[in-house]
Design an enzyme around this catalytic site. Sequence first.
Site, short mmCIF file in Angstrom:
data_model
loop_
_atom_site.label_atom_id
_atom_site.label_comp_id
_atom_site.label_asym_id
_atom_site.label_seq_id
_atom_site.Cartn_x
_atom_site.Cartn_y
_atom_site.Cartn_z
N HIS A 100 40.69 42.04 57.98
CA HIS A 100 41.08 43.46 57.94
C HIS A 100 39.85 44.33 57.75
CE1 HIS A 100 40.93 42.44 53.68
NE2 HIS A 100 41.20 43.67 53.30
N HIS A 103 38.87 46.61 55.54
CA HIS A 103 38.30 47.08 54.27
C HIS A 103 36.82 46.70 54.20
CE1 HIS A 103 42.27 47.61 51.82
NE2 HIS A 103 41.86 48.74 52.36
N ASP A 134 34.85 45.60 51.99
CA ASP A 134 34.39 44.34 51.38
C ASP A 134 34.58 43.15 52.32
OD1 ASP A 134 37.19 44.83 50.76
OD2 ASP A 134 37.15 43.14 49.37
N HIS A 135 35.12 43.41 53.53
CA HIS A 135 35.30 42.33 54.50
C HIS A 135 34.51 42.57 55.79
CE1 HIS A 135 38.64 40.38 52.23
NE2 HIS A 135 38.59 41.58 51.66
N HIS A 153 49.32 43.72 53.05
CA HIS A 153 48.25 44.34 52.27
C HIS A 153 48.43 45.86 52.42
CE1 HIS A 153 44.51 44.44 50.20
NE2 HIS A 153 43.73 44.72 51.22
N ASP A 158 43.41 39.48 52.50
CA ASP A 158 44.03 40.07 51.31
C ASP A 158 45.53 40.23 51.54
OD1 ASP A 158 41.40 40.27 50.64
OD2 ASP A 158 41.38 42.44 50.29
N HIS A 212 38.42 35.50 46.49
CA HIS A 212 38.65 36.94 46.28
C HIS A 212 39.04 37.15 44.81
CE1 HIS A 212 40.08 41.07 47.33
NE2 HIS A 212 39.31 40.92 48.39
ZN LIG Z 1 39.20 42.53 49.81
ZN LIG Z 2 41.58 44.59 51.32
#
Ligand SMILES: [Zn+2]
Ligand SMILES: [Zn+2]
Length: 312
Positions: free
Chosen positions: A63, A65, A67-68, A140, A211, A269
């Site tokens: 996805h 976000h 942090d990915h 998510h 996530d 995670h």
């Molecule tokens: Zn994440």
């Molecule tokens: Zn996320």
Amino acid sequence: MQLQFLGTGAGMPSKDRNTSALAVKLLEECGSIWLFDCGEATQHQILHTTIKPRKIDKIFITHLHGDHIFGLPGFLSSRSFLGGEELLTIYGPKGLQQWVEQTLKLSNTHVTYSIAFVEVEEGIVFEDSQFIVRAMPLEHVIECFGYRIEQKALPGELLIDKAIQLGVPKGPLLGKLKVGYDITLDDGSIVLSKEVTSELKEGFTVTILGDTKFCSNAITLAEKADIVIHEATFDHSTIELAAQYGHATNTEAAKVAQLANAKYLILNHISARFLKSDLIPFLKEAQEQFPNTFIANDQTQYEWRQHQLHEL
Ligand SMILES: [Zn+2]
Ligand SMILES: [Zn+2]
């Protein structure tokens, strides 16, 4: 097949855990490495490994976000500097291609190789003679996918004595028979691969989830998988917060593995709220539900060997 966790934190990096990235090393199987998510500084994490960026020929993004994905532009640029010339295919949700292309364009980044984008939808996202990768949406706060990698059945062992008995000379013809080809000998007789090989061997299945809160698609993707990699941003005491933020707990991840009849579960995670000392009860809580559970740390490596998961 080996798994190398490059980032196992949640949301933002901490001193102990970088943001999400996982290398699935298929060097023995097909000579390449697949990357799942590419959080900020993934390329720095790779510097501490033996992974050559040009060997990474597929990147699967769960996805959008940060942090990915925030490590993608840097990684793509360095792969070019480091001599990567082979096609790189990036799989991910709608919007990923636009974000990558805009970022590379605005920063005037030119790469030496071609990038193909595959916009992921539910179903088969990749298939070749060895592997099939399926995706399903998870639950998510934004669109997010989980992936299931299935290795197709492998050729059986070559029964050399039998082949030689049938008149096959030592050399390359034996190799052809081993990988499934039928051959014709000089005298015109045909030797079938199935005559001189044992039964097909079952391949592995690895499920890598992005996530998600506890959801039924996670269980479907994990059905009878050898290894399930599931997020565990929260623990059981904060189960209501987890669902509210679109995340899962250690025990919910364990429940997914249990309901799916999976073999092994690896939690990742992990929130920086958990101190090292918290992780012992954190793991134990999950193991009470699903005994074959591990917690991934940055740079932890696992190997799938003889139908078992070994930590390296
Ligand atoms: Zn994440
Ligand atoms: Zn996320």
